[in-house]
Scaffold this motif. Structure first.
Motif, PDB file in Angstrom:
ATOM      1  N   PRO A  92      -1.652   4.897   2.243  1.00 12.84           N
ATOM      2  CA  PRO A  92      -1.948   4.738   0.815  1.00 12.84           C
ATOM      3  C   PRO A  92      -3.444   4.594   0.549  1.00 12.84           C
ATOM      4  N   ASP A  93      -3.820   4.495  -0.732  1.00 18.17           N
ATOM      5  CA  ASP A  93      -5.206   4.200  -1.090  1.00 18.17           C
ATOM      6  C   ASP A  93      -5.597   2.889  -0.417  1.00 18.17           C
ATOM      7  N   PRO A 123      -1.413  10.726   1.087  1.00 25.93           N
ATOM      8  CA  PRO A 123      -0.583   9.551   0.815  1.00 25.93           C
ATOM      9  C   PRO A 123       0.907   9.923   0.790  1.00 25.93           C
ATOM     10  N   PHE A 129      20.834  -0.795  -9.384  1.00 22.24           N
ATOM     11  CA  PHE A 129      20.030  -2.016  -9.464  1.00 22.24           C
ATOM     12  C   PHE A 129      20.893  -3.231  -9.117  1.00 22.24           C
ATOM     13  N   TYR A 173      15.549  -1.601   0.449  1.00 24.14           N
ATOM     14  CA  TYR A 173      14.580  -0.984  -0.470  1.00 24.14           C
ATOM     15  C   TYR A 173      15.214   0.201  -1.194  1.00 24.14           C
ATOM     16  N   PRO A 174      14.861   0.390  -2.461  1.00 25.25           N
ATOM     17  CA  PRO A 174      15.306   1.617  -3.147  1.00 25.25           C
ATOM     18  C   PRO A 174      14.675   2.820  -2.446  1.00 25.25           C
ATOM     19  N   GLU A 182       8.740   7.608   6.158  1.00 24.58           N
ATOM     20  CA  GLU A 182       8.506   6.510   5.222  1.00 24.58           C
ATOM     21  C   GLU A 182       9.213   5.228   5.686  1.00 24.58           C
ATOM     22  N   ILE A 196       7.328   1.696   6.510  1.00 27.71           N
ATOM     23  CA  ILE A 196       7.727   0.415   5.925  1.00 27.71           C
ATOM     24  C   ILE A 196       7.966  -0.616   7.028  1.00 27.71           C
ATOM     25  N   LEU A 198      -4.925  -2.079  -4.587  1.00 31.29           N
ATOM     26  CA  LEU A 198      -4.473  -1.142  -5.619  1.00 31.29           C
ATOM     27  C   LEU A 198      -3.046  -1.424  -6.092  1.00 31.29           C
ATOM     28  N   GLY A 216       1.027   6.735  -8.027  1.00 30.22           N
ATOM     29  CA  GLY A 216       0.219   7.630  -7.191  1.00 30.22           C
ATOM     30  C   GLY A 216      -0.672   6.854  -6.231  1.00 30.22           C
ATOM     31  N   GLY A 217      -0.635   7.212  -4.948  1.00 25.44           N
ATOM     32  CA  GLY A 217      -1.524   6.612  -3.958  1.00 25.44           C
ATOM     33  C   GLY A 217      -1.171   5.206  -3.518  1.00 25.44           C
ATOM     34  N   VAL A 218      -0.034   4.696  -3.998  1.00 23.95           N
ATOM     35  CA  VAL A 218       0.360   3.309  -3.698  1.00 23.95           C
ATOM     36  C   VAL A 218       1.184   3.292  -2.404  1.00 23.95           C
ATOM     37  N   ASP A 219       1.079   2.211  -1.614  1.00 27.08           N
ATOM     38  CA  ASP A 219       1.817   2.170  -0.346  1.00 27.08           C
ATOM     39  C   ASP A 219       3.325   2.122  -0.597  1.00 27.08           C
ATOM     40  N   PRO A 220       4.128   2.527   0.427  1.00 23.38           N
ATOM     41  CA  PRO A 220       5.567   2.688   0.193  1.00 23.38           C
ATOM     42  C   PRO A 220       6.305   1.406  -0.205  1.00 23.38           C
ATOM     43  N   ILE A 221       5.863   0.271   0.268  1.00 23.51           N
ATOM     44  CA  ILE A 221       6.564  -0.967  -0.119  1.00 23.51           C
ATOM     45  C   ILE A 221       6.233  -1.315  -1.573  1.00 23.51           C
ATOM     46  N   ARG A 249       5.252   0.667  -3.875  1.00 24.23           N
ATOM     47  CA  ARG A 249       5.856   1.694  -4.736  1.00 24.23           C
ATOM     48  C   ARG A 249       7.280   1.268  -5.113  1.00 24.23           C
ATOM     49  N   ARG A 250       7.986   0.717  -4.139  1.00 27.73           N
ATOM     50  CA  ARG A 250       9.370   0.276  -4.395  1.00 27.73           C
ATOM     51  C   ARG A 250       9.414  -0.993  -5.223  1.00 27.73           C
ATOM     52  N   GLU A 254      11.179  -1.669  -8.918  1.00 26.89           N
ATOM     53  CA  GLU A 254      12.041  -2.807  -9.257  1.00 26.89           C
ATOM     54  C   GLU A 254      11.581  -3.465 -10.556  1.00 26.89           C
ATOM     55  N   TYR A 272       6.586  12.099  -7.151  1.00 22.73           N
ATOM     56  CA  TYR A 272       7.494  11.740  -6.056  1.00 22.73           C
ATOM     57  C   TYR A 272       8.925  12.051  -6.486  1.00 22.73           C
TER      58      TYR A 272
END
Lengths: 302, 246
Positions: free
Chosen positions: A37-38, A190, A235, A251-252, A292, A296, B139, B165-170, B172-173, B177, B195
């Motif tokens: 990621p960024d 990313p 949800f 996780y979703p 992914e 995680i 971020l 955009g550009g956010v880590d996978p955890i 992002r989830r 939520e 995505y």
């Protein structure tokens, strides 16, 4: 000889540790992905390797040249496509290409074979000013300019960020073609789903490399039992799974939730339990991980 | 309450001889998570700007939160929330100061402001970082704070332009939520993303191609309609039909 060697590179900006003792190597002809990621430190790493920044600690070589001592030699043999569009918006497509060719003492005609498959796509717009091109066209022009001097190594910093799924996949097809011509490539992204297009990848986060391997090995060596779950109300399902003690992390994950389980599950039993909690139309099945999922898990181990 | 929160009929936007948005019509119901997808250049941003009262339609009509997009742009702006990947909070203000600033812009009373900020900080479990400068946050946290700021004034609908955009996978989830939660509490979500797994989280998804809406349904029905396994394949099938190059 490895085309890129990185040993313990560290870079700080004030109090921020952008890159923390990073080491890896890229073989000649390899397509190597930096995935994260960024804030993972990807851009800093490119700037160090392209000799635009000096590291605080550590050493690196590109094509056998030291990034500090031999910076002039490196600049002649690498192509660099920064994440931000960095061509001249006031020059036309053709003028930009000619300008970069002149900088390296070559001509478009000389290396036409290499860039032709990409250049042909923007040639109909060769008199248009670069600033007036669409995003996808700008990206192709930037790639042409980075390739004009037939570099041995190509650095591509997030070439597909903000680009739609179809254009992203077309861009990776272009990179596969360049690989056929023997160019070594370091590409950052990313998007985890692009990992499979690389020979090897480094998963990076917050200035560190979490692991390095071929994408297929990373998923093969994943040793946590992983389950996909779905129900009518996704949800509610998420909260229901979390309300059962010792299930692990959930996780979703698009159409399904992914459960990183502590142990092998009896799917029937879990399904009964979730039904009692009001989840309807349940699906639960064991699945193979994606990159992914690997990412995680590694983030959680940190 | 049952009237749609967004109602659009034959909406068009032309720039000289280029039709960016070509006669689109759709409704969004209250409480929906509505995914607004399309390839680069398909017209998403232009359509979204018209819905937010930032751009005047060439023709067609529409209402957002009960206000006319042709004549009541200012009212729309004060009744919606908006957040984009590029929309930045002020880096040299703290989390609390950023929230207070936006509460002021949206005209919340002092009491509403403090109550609303407390709620948001608690929801994010972020009270300990209240006095941290936003510039010092990772971020992912900035994006979560930005979402809270966009919903501080309890808008009925919030527009999210590529929020992850550009956010880590955890993260992002975790962000999704937050969206799920807001939707469960009745807020309508209008979201764009690149995505395709995120398209699955939406109640309904529309896909724009060359200025037109070419598909609009739930992810499940869209996959059935195109006889494919994933939203990614639905998207690819439609986006490949595009004739114009952005």
């Amino acid at each position: 000889m490895n085309m890129i060697e990185v040993n313990g590179l560290t870079k700080r900006y004030g109090n921020v540790l952008a890159l923390s003792a990073v080491s890896f190597s890229v073989a000649e002809g390899e397509l190597f992905g930096l995935i994260g990621p960024d804030g993972a430190g990807k851009t800093t790493l490119f700037r160090l390797l392209a000799t635009l920044l000096n590291a605080d600690e550590g050493t690196a070589t590109v094509n056998g040249f030291d990034v500090v001592k031999d910076y002039k030699s490196i600049r002649n043999c690498v192509g660099y496509m920064p994440g931000k569009f960095s061509l001249y918006p006031d020059l036309s497509v053709k003028e930009n290409v000619d300008f970069f060719a002149a900088l390296f003492g070559v001509t478009l005609e000389e290396n036409y074979d290499l860039i032709a498959p990409i250049y042909k796509q923007i040639e109909p717009f060769k008199d248009r000013r670069a600033g007036k091109l669409s995003g996808g066209m700008k990206q192709k022009l930037a790639l042409c300019c980075a390739l004009i001097h037939k570099p041995k190594v190509l650095f591509l910093d997030e070439p597909t960020t903000g680009v739609d799924a179809v254009s992203r996949s077309e861009f990776w097809d272009m990179l596969s073609n360049l690989k056929q011509k023997g160019i070594t490539m370091l590409v950052s992204t990313p998007y985890m789903d692009e990992a499979s297009r690389c020979d090897r990848i480094a998963l990076c986060n917050e200035g560190k490399i979490l692991c390095i391997d071929a994408p297929a090995n990373l998923t093969k060596n994943f040793d946590t039992p992983l389950y996909a779950l779905a129900a009518d109300d996704m949800f509610a399902l998420l909260n229901a799974v979390r309300s059962i003690p010792n299930m692990g992390d959930v996780y979703p994950f698009g159409e399904f939730h992914h459960l990183f389980s502590h142990s092998e599950l009896d799917c029937g039993k879990v399904s009964d339990e979730l039904s009692k909690k009001g989840c309807n139309n349940l699906t639960i099945k064991k699945i193979e991980p994606t990159i992914e999922d690997v990412f995680i898990k590694l983030m959680n181990n940190e | 309450m049952n009237e749609p929160i967004i109602h659009v009929e034959n909406l068009c936007k032309k720039f000289d001889d280029f039709t960016a948005v070509n006669q689109i019509s759709f409704d969004v119901s209250r409480g929906e998570i509505f995914g607004f997808l399309g390839a680069n250049g398909a017209g998403k941003t232009t359509a979204m700007r018209m819905l937010c009262g930032l751009s005047f339609p060439t023709s067609g009509m529409g209402t957002v939160a009960g206000f006319n997009i042709r004549t009541e742009g200012e009212k729309i702006k004060s009744h919606i929330g908006y957040m984009s990947q590029r929309f930045s909070l002020y880096d040299d203000l703290t989390v609390f100061e950023n929230m207070k600033l936006y509460a002021g812009i949206y005209g919340l009373s002092r009491q509403q402001t403090l109550q609303s900020i407390d709620e948001k900080l608690e929801q994010l479990q972020f009270a300990s970082e209240k006095n941290t400068l936003v510039g010092a946050l990772p971020l992912g946290w900035k994006q979560k704070v930005a979402f809270s700021v966009a919903t501080l004034h309890r808008p009925e609908i919030v527009f999210l332009d590529e929020p992850t955009g550009g956010v880590d996978p955890i993260t992002r989830r975790q962000f999704w939520e937050l969206i799920y939660n807001a939707a469960a509490n009745g807020t309508t979500i209008f979201v764009t993303t690149h995505y395709m797994d995120e398209a699955e989280y939406c109640s309904r998804v529309s896909i724009m191609v060359d200025g037109k809406i070419e598909a609009l349904d739930s992810p499940k029905k869209l996959k059935e309609q195109f006889s494919v396994q994933s939203m990614d394949e639905v998207f690819r099938t439609l986006a490949r039909r595009a004739k114009r190059t952005e």
